[in-house]
Design an enzyme around this catalytic site. Structure first.
Site, PDB file in Angstrom:
ATOM      1  CG  HIS A   1       4.648 -13.980   9.607  1.00 39.91           C
ATOM      2  ND1 HIS A   1       5.351 -15.151   9.517  1.00 39.91           N
ATOM      3  CD2 HIS A   1       3.342 -14.338   9.630  1.00 39.91           C
ATOM      4  CE1 HIS A   1       4.507 -16.182   9.475  1.00 39.91           C
ATOM      5  NE2 HIS A   1       3.274 -15.716   9.546  1.00 39.91           N
TER       6      HIS A   1
HETATM    7  C1  UD1 Z   1      -1.411 -13.946   7.088  1.00 39.76           C
HETATM    8  C2  UD1 Z   1      -2.177 -14.928   7.957  1.00 39.76           C
HETATM    9  C3  UD1 Z   1      -1.202 -15.698   8.826  1.00 39.76           C
HETATM   10  C4  UD1 Z   1      -0.116 -16.353   7.989  1.00 39.76           C
HETATM   11  C5  UD1 Z   1       0.548 -15.325   7.089  1.00 39.76           C
HETATM   12  C6  UD1 Z   1       1.478 -16.060   6.165  1.00 39.76           C
HETATM   13  C7  UD1 Z   1      -4.430 -14.177   8.652  1.00 39.76           C
HETATM   14  C8  UD1 Z   1      -5.228 -13.652   9.757  1.00 39.76           C
HETATM   15  N1  UD1 Z   1      -3.082 -14.224   8.854  1.00 39.76           N
HETATM   16  O1  UD1 Z   1      -0.772 -13.027   7.936  1.00 39.76           O
HETATM   17  O2  UD1 Z   1      -1.899 -16.719   9.517  1.00 39.76           O
HETATM   18  O3  UD1 Z   1       0.827 -16.936   8.844  1.00 39.76           O
HETATM   19  O4  UD1 Z   1      -0.449 -14.644   6.303  1.00 39.76           O
HETATM   20  O5  UD1 Z   1       2.364 -15.239   5.510  1.00 39.76           O
HETATM   21  O6  UD1 Z   1      -4.955 -14.539   7.629  1.00 39.76           O
HETATM   22  N2  UD1 Z   1       1.375  -7.306   2.956  1.00 39.76           N
HETATM   23  C9  UD1 Z   1       2.086  -6.860   1.878  1.00 39.76           C
HETATM   24  N3  UD1 Z   1       2.051  -7.598   0.724  1.00 39.76           N
HETATM   25  C10 UD1 Z   1       1.341  -8.735   0.600  1.00 39.76           C
HETATM   26  C11 UD1 Z   1       0.609  -9.176   1.695  1.00 39.76           C
HETATM   27  C12 UD1 Z   1       0.635  -8.457   2.866  1.00 39.76           C
HETATM   28  O7  UD1 Z   1       2.738  -5.838   1.945  1.00 39.76           O
HETATM   29  O8  UD1 Z   1       1.363  -9.349  -0.487  1.00 39.76           O
HETATM   30  C13 UD1 Z   1       1.431  -6.533   4.219  1.00 39.76           C
HETATM   31  C14 UD1 Z   1       0.320  -5.484   4.341  1.00 39.76           C
HETATM   32  O9  UD1 Z   1       0.849  -4.398   5.010  1.00 39.76           O
HETATM   33  C15 UD1 Z   1      -0.684  -6.195   5.250  1.00 39.76           C
HETATM   34  C16 UD1 Z   1       0.217  -7.026   6.147  1.00 39.76           C
HETATM   35  O10 UD1 Z   1       1.285  -7.433   5.324  1.00 39.76           O
HETATM   36  O11 UD1 Z   1      -1.480  -5.314   5.972  1.00 39.76           O
HETATM   37  C17 UD1 Z   1      -0.472  -8.238   6.731  1.00 39.76           C
HETATM   38  O12 UD1 Z   1      -1.068  -9.032   5.721  1.00 39.76           O
HETATM   39  P1  UD1 Z   1      -2.287 -10.018   6.080  1.00 39.76           P
HETATM   40  O13 UD1 Z   1      -2.611 -10.881   4.921  1.00 39.76           O
HETATM   41  O14 UD1 Z   1      -3.400  -9.262   6.706  1.00 39.76           O
HETATM   42  O15 UD1 Z   1      -1.736 -10.907   7.253  1.00 39.76           O
HETATM   43  P2  UD1 Z   1      -0.321 -11.609   7.422  1.00 39.76           P
HETATM   44  O16 UD1 Z   1       0.387 -10.990   8.554  1.00 39.76           O
HETATM   45  O17 UD1 Z   1       0.353 -11.695   6.100  1.00 39.76           O
HETATM   46  N1  UDP Z   2       8.428 -19.292   2.656  1.00 36.47           N
HETATM   47  C1  UDP Z   2       8.976 -18.875   1.448  1.00 36.47           C
HETATM   48  N2  UDP Z   2       9.763 -17.748   1.409  1.00 36.47           N
HETATM   49  C2  UDP Z   2      10.039 -17.032   2.532  1.00 36.47           C
HETATM   50  C3  UDP Z   2       9.480 -17.465   3.755  1.00 36.47           C
HETATM   51  C4  UDP Z   2       8.667 -18.588   3.780  1.00 36.47           C
HETATM   52  O1  UDP Z   2       8.768 -19.522   0.419  1.00 36.47           O
HETATM   53  O2  UDP Z   2      10.764 -16.031   2.436  1.00 36.47           O
HETATM   54  C5  UDP Z   2       7.544 -20.478   2.657  1.00 36.47           C
HETATM   55  C6  UDP Z   2       7.846 -21.546   3.684  1.00 36.47           C
HETATM   56  O3  UDP Z   2       8.861 -22.423   3.262  1.00 36.47           O
HETATM   57  C7  UDP Z   2       6.492 -22.226   3.805  1.00 36.47           C
HETATM   58  C8  UDP Z   2       5.526 -21.073   3.668  1.00 36.47           C
HETATM   59  O4  UDP Z   2       6.232 -20.049   2.990  1.00 36.47           O
HETATM   60  O5  UDP Z   2       6.315 -23.146   2.739  1.00 36.47           O
HETATM   61  C9  UDP Z   2       5.103 -20.634   5.054  1.00 36.47           C
HETATM   62  O6  UDP Z   2       4.444 -19.442   4.991  1.00 36.47           O
HETATM   63  P1  UDP Z   2       4.399 -18.411   6.217  1.00 36.47           P
HETATM   64  O7  UDP Z   2       5.531 -18.614   7.148  1.00 36.47           O
HETATM   65  O8  UDP Z   2       4.228 -17.085   5.606  1.00 36.47           O
HETATM   66  O9  UDP Z   2       3.006 -18.788   6.903  1.00 36.47           O
HETATM   67  P2  UDP Z   2       2.568 -19.712   8.122  1.00 36.47           P
HETATM   68  O10 UDP Z   2       3.004 -21.095   7.802  1.00 36.47           O
HETATM   69  O11 UDP Z   2       3.167 -19.148   9.355  1.00 36.47           O
HETATM   70  O12 UDP Z   2       1.087 -19.568   8.161  1.00 36.47           O
END
Ligand code: UD1
Ligand code: UDP
Length: 362
Positions: free
Chosen positions: A205
């Site tokens: 991601h």
């Molecule tokens: C965010 C965090 C990242 C973290 C990740 C964990 C920031 C800058 N980034 O990234 O550090 O590793 O979360 O998962 O805060 N979306 C959905 N449904 C949701 C949430 C998001 O569809 O419930 C989609 C939307 O299109 C959105 C995109 O995901 O624009 C990105 O979501 P966003 O929260 O901005 O950043 P992440 O890539 O999820």
């Molecule tokens: N995780 C989850 N389901 C998934 C993928 C990840 O429960 O399908 C959990 C994972 O085990 C960890 C957390 O989500 O506890 C990590 O989140 P993510 O990878 O989105 O964020 P990051 O750690 O990169 O910020």
């Protein structure tokens, strides 16, 4: 005294759960805020159910958007909330936009700020998380760190040692607490995976992998080359799903692309995997503790302790297929033979709670 916890994105929930549970043993009032940064049932609600988190007292519903809009909406919502509630301490987790937004509001309002998972550094300013980490730590009064390298980084940045507390890793408290509930066979069956064959789990991601179409094209080739060797299950994060689909990512018979999984289901799959390919932060730590080889598809990591004291290695898209072949050839490690970083022992939550309570004089 009133302690306000700020959560918003998936990785916040397993970090906050043990802190909130442990702080309940101290004479404080707690308020749990969900900013709404993540909102899909599978990115948010499922964690509250599975991790025993209390219902959020407040959901700001900020949702998705560009960094400026998302961070700004969070700031507006939190400023109103803190003005009404006057917290004595604000606790933030990790490195997401919800974290830095809360740090800005608390520090400007003169409210003491505690950062759980402080001091991690990738030294890569193209990562939005690195910016969030630097700003949050600069503004924090209590810096709760998961590994000794974080102490060194904070020291180099001029943070007074009295503010820094090595407490271990609360995400690992959550993992260890749920270890017995992880049921690899049940999840494999429910997602349609033949568990008599070895399989990999992959999560992707990071903007550095899934945002730019040229990177995506290269990623598709690399992952398909892996799927030529072994079955790959990918619970795919919503970010980049569209771009990956367009680039033909899903078009490989040995690739099982599914929706994000709940915490217990995801880690159940990881536990039984021959290896994990990921660009996640938290997954590097969880694989280290479970002794599952982790191939991190990134040029750097803010969690080098998972390389020096764990199962992690950094790989590139070009080196991914050969790295997978090596890991498969090596076979699984004997359980309990891979090292685990110091204090990743399941007791970080109580240590953090003790530091927070002491800072409040209770
Ligand atoms: C965010 C965090 C990242 C973290 C990740 C964990 C920031 C800058 N980034 O990234 O550090 O590793 O979360 O998962 O805060 N979306 C959905 N449904 C949701 C949430 C998001 O569809 O419930 C989609 C939307 O299109 C959105 C995109 O995901 O624009 C990105 O979501 P966003 O929260 O901005 O950043 P992440 O890539 O999820
Ligand atoms: N995780 C989850 N389901 C998934 C993928 C990840 O429960 O399908 C959990 C994972 O085990 C960890 C957390 O989500 O506890 C990590 O989140 P993510 O990878 O989105 O964020 P990051 O750690 O990169 O910020």
């Amino acid at each position: 005294p009133l302690v306000v916890h700020i959560t918003g994105a998936r990785p916040n929930f397993p970090k906050a759960a043990p802190v909130i549970a442990a702080l309940a043993e101290h004479p404080v009032r707690q308020l749990l805020v969900h900013t709404g940064q993540h909102y899909d049932e599978r990115m948010s609600e499922v964690f509250f159910r599975q991790l025993g988190l209390p219902e959020p007292d407040v959901n700001l519903g900020v949702g998705s958007g560009p960094h400026g809009a998302q961070t700004a909406a969070t700031i507006v919502g939190l400023e109103e909330l803190f003005t009404a509630e006057r917290p004595d301490l604000v606790v933030v987790y990790g490195d997401v936009n919800s974290t830095v937004a809360a740090a800005l509001v608390a520090s400007k309002m003169g409210i003491p700020l505690a950062h759980v998972e402080a001091g991690l550094r990738s030294f890569d300013m193209t990562m939005p998380e690195e910016i969030n980490r630097l700003v949050t730590d600069r503004l924090s009064d209590l810096l709760l760190v998961t590994s000794p390298d974080a102490i060194a980084h904070l020291g180099n940045e001029g943070v007074h040692p009295d503010k820094i507390h090595l407490v271990g890793n609360p995400m690992i408290d959550t993992l260890l607490r749920h270890l017995d509930a992880l049921d690899t066979a049940a999840v494999a069956d429910s997602v349609g995976l033949d568990r008599t064959e070895p399989y990999l789990v992959a999560t992707l991601h990071r903007p550095g992998n899934v945002d730019d179409p040229a990177d995506v094209a290269e990623l598709v080739r690399a992952v398909h080359a892996v799927a030529d060797q072994v079955r790959v299950v990918i619970p795919l994060h919503p970010r980049g799903r569209g771009r990956l689909e367009q680039a033909g990512f899903m078009d490989h018979d040995n690739l099982l692309v599914i929706d994000p999984l709940g915490y217990v289901e995801f880690l159940g799959l990881v536990r039984g995997a021959a290896a994990v390919v990921t660009d996640s932060g938290g997954v590097q730590e969880e694989t280290t503790v479970m002794g599952v080889p982790c191939l991190t598809l990134r040029p750097n990591t803010e969690r080098p302790v998972t390389i020096t004291h764990g199962t992690n290695q950094l790989i590139t898209r070009a080196s991914l297929p050969a790295a997978v072949a090596d890991v498969l050839a090596a076979g699984p490690a004997e359980p309990g033979t891979t090292p685990v970083p110091p204090l990743w022992d399941g007791h970080a939550g109580p240590r953090i709670a003790a530091v927070l309570a002491a800072s409040l004089g209770v």
